[in-house]
Enzyme design. Sequence first.
Site, PDB file in Angstrom:
ATOM      1  N   LYS A 110       2.351  -0.629 -11.752  1.00  0.00           N
ATOM      2  CA  LYS A 110       3.773  -0.469 -11.432  1.00  0.00           C
ATOM      3  C   LYS A 110       4.115   0.984 -11.150  1.00  0.00           C
ATOM      4  O   LYS A 110       4.908   1.275 -10.258  1.00  0.00           O
ATOM      5  CB  LYS A 110       4.644  -1.058 -12.543  1.00  0.00           C
ATOM      6  CG  LYS A 110       4.577  -2.570 -12.478  1.00  0.00           C
ATOM      7  CD  LYS A 110       5.532  -3.250 -13.404  1.00  0.00           C
ATOM      8  CE  LYS A 110       5.457  -4.762 -13.172  1.00  0.00           C
ATOM      9  NZ  LYS A 110       5.736  -5.539 -14.362  1.00  0.00           N
ATOM     10  N   LYS A 189      -2.575 -11.459  -4.911  1.00  0.00           N
ATOM     11  CA  LYS A 189      -1.830 -12.302  -5.858  1.00  0.00           C
ATOM     12  C   LYS A 189      -0.365 -12.423  -5.410  1.00  0.00           C
ATOM     13  O   LYS A 189       0.234 -11.420  -5.002  1.00  0.00           O
ATOM     14  CB  LYS A 189      -1.875 -11.641  -7.246  1.00  0.00           C
ATOM     15  CG  LYS A 189      -1.141 -12.415  -8.303  1.00  0.00           C
ATOM     16  CD  LYS A 189      -1.001 -11.631  -9.595  1.00  0.00           C
ATOM     17  CE  LYS A 189       0.182 -10.680  -9.564  1.00  0.00           C
ATOM     18  NZ  LYS A 189       0.641 -10.208 -10.867  1.00  0.00           N
ATOM     19  N   LYS A 192       6.392 -10.706  -6.608  1.00  0.00           N
ATOM     20  CA  LYS A 192       7.600 -10.094  -6.063  1.00  0.00           C
ATOM     21  C   LYS A 192       7.322  -8.671  -5.620  1.00  0.00           C
ATOM     22  O   LYS A 192       7.795  -8.215  -4.593  1.00  0.00           O
ATOM     23  CB  LYS A 192       8.694 -10.054  -7.139  1.00  0.00           C
ATOM     24  CG  LYS A 192       9.507 -11.313  -7.206  1.00  0.00           C
ATOM     25  CD  LYS A 192      10.290 -11.388  -8.497  1.00  0.00           C
ATOM     26  CE  LYS A 192       9.470 -12.045  -9.570  1.00  0.00           C
ATOM     27  NZ  LYS A 192      10.100 -12.561 -10.733  1.00  0.00           N
TER      28      LYS A 192
END
Length: 325
Positions: A110, A189, A192
């Site tokens: 992230k 994968k 979002k």
Amino acid sequence: MRVLSGIQPSGALHIGNYFGAIRQYVALQEGNDAFYFVADYHALTSVRKAETLRKYVFDVIVDLLALGLDPDRATLFVQSDVPETTELAWLLSTVTPMGWLEKCVSYKDKVQQGLPAEHGLFAYPVLQAADILLYDADLVPVGQDQKQHLEITRDIAERFNNTYGEVFKLPKPYILDQVAVVPGLDGRKMSKSYDNTIEIFDDPKTITKKAKKIVTDSTPVESPKNPDTCNLFQLFKLFASADDLADVDRRYRSGGIGYGEVKVRLADAIIAAFAPARERRADWVAHPERVEAVRVAAALKAKTAARTVLDRAREACGVGRSRTP
Ligand code: TYM
């Protein structure tokens, strides 16, 4: 058996969430004591508008109800309706070595994607451990991407138990191999954060448009193709009937089927698969008071379960007034 799992309300749910997790939630609510929750504390690491977060929480509740969670069987609650979670997270954080969190791939991913390196994001796995341990969960249905968080949860529980005595149960992940990682439009994968999703409740036109964007190679219609390495085929497999699957598999291998045809068949299959849920969803949305009633009843049940475990943990580590004078 106590089954427990959570989903972040950080946007519309996609078919990776469905096959990797929600379908198992529905199956496991039969014959088990199932607790499922909307992880809004976790979503604060990425959603920064109160109105938006509240809307997403409502949306996830109605999505789960529409997809088959039965409030008479499963306890469907909102994480922040049980603030005991955050207290347990603190107790757990005091026995969690920094090194365990530093090696977590989801944090590194992230931050690499541009999210600021905030403490909440870093400490996310400790909060997740609290979610799970607070309910004495035996089994946690998740997709592959949560496996490391489950390992850390067990490690933290063991560490706490070794320090203070047997307080926590060690939960096991429940990951189904065939759907552990559902691929997205680009073959990575479905997620979002990669912008490669097909949402469960996208309108039919959008589903068809997105299916057309699925990345494939450029093998011509008449040439044989390998279904095992084809991203489009992996998605088709999730929705097709046994007969359709056998037909498309055979025509991939022999040649004579184009990706365009498979994309249209996939889109039609997705639209049909979720049509009944779409109707049920509209019904829940039309009755927000019923959704609220589900939330309130579940919060009470979850809080009662959580209180017992939190008190056990407080007693063991010596915070609060002792219950045994
Ligand atoms: P989240 O909200 O990202 O995803 C919810 C569930 O969907 C699964 N999933 C997938 N499975 C297969 N293929 C995919 N492409 C795919 N994308 C998502 C996830 O593995 C997950 O099971 N940290 C969690 C939420 C959470 C939680 C918990 C889960 C908070 N506390 C306690 C279990 C127990 C998360 O971000 O999931």
